[in-house]
Design an enzyme around this catalytic site. Structure first.
Site, PDB file in Angstrom:
ATOM      1  N   GLU A 276      -5.455   3.673   6.011  1.00  0.00           N
ATOM      2  CA  GLU A 276      -5.221   3.604   4.566  1.00  0.00           C
ATOM      3  C   GLU A 276      -5.746   4.904   3.924  1.00  0.00           C
ATOM      4  OE1 GLU A 276      -6.118  -0.350   3.219  1.00  0.00           O
ATOM      5  OE2 GLU A 276      -6.584   0.391   1.219  1.00  0.00           O
TER       6      GLU A 276
ATOM      7  N   ARG B  98       0.820  -1.234   0.000  1.00  0.00           N
ATOM      8  CA  ARG B  98       0.000   0.000   0.000  1.00  0.00           C
ATOM      9  C   ARG B  98       0.851   1.282   0.000  1.00  0.00           C
ATOM     10  NH1 ARG B  98      -2.487  -3.568  -1.660  1.00  0.00           N
ATOM     11  NH2 ARG B  98      -4.184  -4.658  -0.618  1.00  0.00           N
TER      12      ARG B  98
ATOM     13  N   SER C  89     -11.685  -0.275   3.529  1.00  0.00           N
ATOM     14  CA  SER C  89     -11.007  -0.537   4.807  1.00  0.00           C
ATOM     15  C   SER C  89     -10.350   0.737   5.300  1.00  0.00           C
ATOM     16  CB  SER C  89      -9.916  -1.589   4.629  1.00  0.00           C
ATOM     17  OG  SER C  89     -10.478  -2.763   4.137  1.00  0.00           O
TER      18      SER C  89
HETATM   19  C1  LIG Z   1     -16.297   0.188  -0.853  1.00  0.00           C
HETATM   20  C2  LIG Z   1     -14.817   0.357  -1.039  1.00  0.00           C
HETATM   21  C3  LIG Z   1     -14.008  -0.766  -1.159  1.00  0.00           C
HETATM   22  C4  LIG Z   1     -12.621  -0.620  -1.331  1.00  0.00           C
HETATM   23  N1  LIG Z   1     -11.854  -1.745  -1.460  1.00  0.00           N
HETATM   24  C5  LIG Z   1     -10.528  -1.620  -1.651  1.00  0.00           C
HETATM   25  C6  LIG Z   1      -9.712  -2.788  -1.807  1.00  0.00           C
HETATM   26  O1  LIG Z   1     -10.172  -3.919  -1.795  1.00  0.00           O
HETATM   27  N2  LIG Z   1      -8.382  -2.605  -1.986  1.00  0.00           N
HETATM   28  C7  LIG Z   1      -7.818  -1.360  -2.035  1.00  0.00           C
HETATM   29  O2  LIG Z   1      -6.601  -1.255  -2.227  1.00  0.00           O
HETATM   30  N3  LIG Z   1      -8.565  -0.239  -1.882  1.00  0.00           N
HETATM   31  C8  LIG Z   1      -9.895  -0.334  -1.692  1.00  0.00           C
HETATM   32  N4  LIG Z   1     -10.659   0.788  -1.532  1.00  0.00           N
HETATM   33  C9  LIG Z   1     -10.018   2.121  -1.468  1.00  0.00           C
HETATM   34  C10 LIG Z   1      -9.954   2.870  -2.816  1.00  0.00           C
HETATM   35  O3  LIG Z   1     -11.004   2.468  -3.660  1.00  0.00           O
HETATM   36  C11 LIG Z   1      -8.611   2.645  -3.516  1.00  0.00           C
HETATM   37  O4  LIG Z   1      -7.563   3.166  -2.740  1.00  0.00           O
HETATM   38  C12 LIG Z   1      -8.588   3.283  -4.913  1.00  0.00           C
HETATM   39  O5  LIG Z   1      -7.453   2.814  -5.588  1.00  0.00           O
HETATM   40  C13 LIG Z   1      -8.566   4.805  -4.885  1.00  0.00           C
HETATM   41  O6  LIG Z   1      -8.697   5.263  -6.226  1.00  0.00           O
HETATM   42  P1  LIG Z   1      -9.319   6.694  -6.551  1.00  0.00           P
HETATM   43  O7  LIG Z   1      -9.279   6.884  -8.009  1.00  0.00           O
HETATM   44  O8  LIG Z   1     -10.653   6.835  -5.908  1.00  0.00           O
HETATM   45  O9  LIG Z   1      -8.257   7.628  -5.848  1.00  0.00           O
HETATM   46  P2  LIG Z   1      -8.565   8.844  -4.854  1.00  0.00           P
HETATM   47  O10 LIG Z   1      -9.189   8.317  -3.613  1.00  0.00           O
HETATM   48  O11 LIG Z   1      -9.255   9.932  -5.574  1.00  0.00           O
HETATM   49  O12 LIG Z   1      -7.091   9.300  -4.533  1.00  0.00           O
HETATM   50  C14 LIG Z   1      -6.253   8.504  -3.734  1.00  0.00           C
HETATM   51  C15 LIG Z   1      -4.848   9.070  -3.855  1.00  0.00           C
HETATM   52  O13 LIG Z   1      -4.364   8.810  -5.162  1.00  0.00           O
HETATM   53  C16 LIG Z   1      -3.856  10.004  -5.740  1.00  0.00           C
HETATM   54  N5  LIG Z   1      -4.097   9.914  -7.175  1.00  0.00           N
HETATM   55  C17 LIG Z   1      -5.257   9.615  -7.812  1.00  0.00           C
HETATM   56  N6  LIG Z   1      -5.051   9.576  -9.140  1.00  0.00           N
HETATM   57  C18 LIG Z   1      -3.740   9.859  -9.336  1.00  0.00           C
HETATM   58  C19 LIG Z   1      -2.909   9.985 -10.481  1.00  0.00           C
HETATM   59  N7  LIG Z   1      -3.368   9.791 -11.719  1.00  0.00           N
HETATM   60  N8  LIG Z   1      -1.600  10.306 -10.301  1.00  0.00           N
HETATM   61  C20 LIG Z   1      -1.088  10.499  -9.052  1.00  0.00           C
HETATM   62  N9  LIG Z   1      -1.824  10.396  -7.945  1.00  0.00           N
HETATM   63  C21 LIG Z   1      -3.135  10.076  -8.080  1.00  0.00           C
HETATM   64  C22 LIG Z   1      -4.637  11.132  -5.091  1.00  0.00           C
HETATM   65  O14 LIG Z   1      -3.897  12.347  -5.100  1.00  0.00           O
HETATM   66  C23 LIG Z   1      -4.805  10.590  -3.678  1.00  0.00           C
HETATM   67  O15 LIG Z   1      -3.699  10.907  -2.897  1.00  0.00           O
HETATM   68  C24 LIG Z   1     -12.046   0.673  -1.372  1.00  0.00           C
HETATM   69  C25 LIG Z   1     -12.869   1.803  -1.257  1.00  0.00           C
HETATM   70  C26 LIG Z   1     -14.240   1.649  -1.098  1.00  0.00           C
HETATM   71  C27 LIG Z   1     -15.094   2.874  -1.004  1.00  0.00           C
END
Ligand SMILES: Cc1cc2nc3c(=O)[nH]c(=O)nc-3n(C[C@H](O)[C@H](O)[C@H](O)COP(=O)(O)OP(=O)(O)OC[C@H]3O[C@@H](n4cnc5c(N)ncnc54)[C@H](O)[C@@H]3O)c2cc1C
Length: 324
Positions: free
Chosen positions: A302, A177, A227
């Site tokens: 996380e 992570r 999580s």
């Molecule tokens: C119901 C639910 C279940 C989930 N299950 C999991 C799971 O099983 N495993 C897991 O790992 N996570 C899980 N997550 C957490 C989340 O979905 C992940 O961390 C996901 O990868 C975040 O992606 P996002 O596009 O929403 O990023 P955001 O939440 O919008 O951003 C997260 C970070 O990434 C950075 N970021 C985003 N895009 C870029 C880019 N192109 N370049 C540089 N930085 C960037 C942002 O600046 C921020 O710091 C879950 C979330 C929910 C709501």
């Protein structure tokens, strides 16, 4: 109109769609937070670069987001532009046998389905993660104790000065992570993945099983960020995962304002409708303290907290500053 809004709305056609005074309790995945003064959604790479250059010209910090599914926004106003990455880079390109180039805006479940359709296996574990591919790489996310970095060959990113760099996966400092991109200010543009050949029907069946297991285990109806705490392997071995330990501490179902430690899975904090970010931070603090008292382990969050200046900090650090 605020000075920030005036500044950017002049260049609106070059930087993408722009929105003012966006309610984060409506917009964000967790449905909590105050307002964003300005949200910009570039629709292609050129617009993304223009938005970045505009921030540089004006010497302004910015916040980059994907789907916000791992973010907890302040209850105050976000005073820097938020650049949303869901539209600019939506390519999935099958460049060589078993090698796929994926843009950072691609919605992860769509990518998993697309790969399954082509009979490519190795990332079934990401099929239920609600985020962009860029957000997944930034977090080195995954499920079933797997991480996306296991299948990456290289990552292309955009530096704050507007140059593109392609790094071999071994130079991206991936660990559980964690990634280099959490420490630099680069924008992930795309990445190449190496997958294995498989049978499409079987891959789809495996993904369905993963989705069913997730539906049975995780709260589905109420907003959350997934999580809240990262599983610490040592704590896991000695005592168990965060959810189990929070439950054993008697906190499953505990409420503060509109936020609640989920009754379905105690490592999720759900929003029952009107949760503030502070309610959520309080529950993070409470869970952390209770688990520490039972195990001697301090759990790390996380989810990242976003402050008014767009700075990101793991949510447990802010929770301790406020309530510790
Ligand atoms: C119901 C639910 C279940 C989930 N299950 C999991 C799971 O099983 N495993 C897991 O790992 N996570 C899980 N997550 C957490 C989340 O979905 C992940 O961390 C996901 O990868 C975040 O992606 P996002 O596009 O929403 O990023 P955001 O939440 O919008 O951003 C997260 C970070 O990434 C950075 N970021 C985003 N895009 C870029 C880019 N192109 N370049 C540089 N930085 C960037 C942002 O600046 C921020 O710091 C879950 C979330 C929910 C709501």
């Amino acid at each position: 109109m605020t000075p920030l809004q005036k500044l950017f709305l002049k260049s609106a056609s070059r930087i993408g769609d722009s929105f003012c005074n966006v309610s984060l309790s409506e917009y964000s995945y967790w449905k909590a937070g105050g307002k964003a003064e300005l949200v910009i959604v570039p629709k292609d790479f050129e617009q993304l670069k223009c938005a970045l250059m505009k921030c540089n010209e004006e010497n302004l910090p910015y916040l980059l987001v994907g789907c916000t599914s791992n973010l907890l926004f302040t209850d105050d106003i976000i005073k820097v532009p938020i650049i949303v990455m869901t539209k600019a880079l939506n390519v999935i390109d099958y460049v060589e046998p078993n090698v796929v180039l994926v843009g950072s805006s691609v919605w992860v479940p769509k990518l998993a389905r697309n790969l399954a359709e082509k009979g490519l296996k190795g990332v079934e574990h990401i099929c239920g993660i609600p985020g962009t591919f860029g957000g997944l790489i930034y977090m080195n996310g995954g499920s079933l104790r797997r991480s996306i970095s296991e299948t990456l060959l290289s990552v292309k990113s955009l530096t704050p000065k507007g140059d593109t760099i392609e790094r071999d996966v071994k130079d991206c400092n991936f660990s559980y992570r964690q990634s280099l991109f959490q420490k630099n200010s680069e924008i992930i543009v795309s990445a190449k993945m190496k997958l294995q050949s498989g049978v499409s029907k079987k891959i789809k069946r495996d993904m369905l099983a993963i989705l069913r297991a997730r539906s049975a285990k995780f709260p589905r109806k109420l907003p959350s960020c997934g999580s809240v705490f990262i599983s610490n392997p040592k704590m896991y071995e000695e005592f168990g995962p965060p959810g189990m330990m929070i439950e054993k501490a008697g906190l499953k179902g505990f409420r503060r304002g509109g936020a609640q430690i989920s009754e379905v899975h105690a490592n999720f904090i759900v929003n029952n409708g009107q949760a503030s970010s502070d309610d959520i931070l309080y529950l993070i603090h409470l869970s952390r303290k209770a688990v520490f008292q039972r195990t001697g382990y301090l759990m790390d969050a996380e989810a990242h907290y976003v402050d008014s200046f767009g700075d990101l900090t793991p949510a447990h650090i802010i929770a301790e500053l406020k309530y510790g």
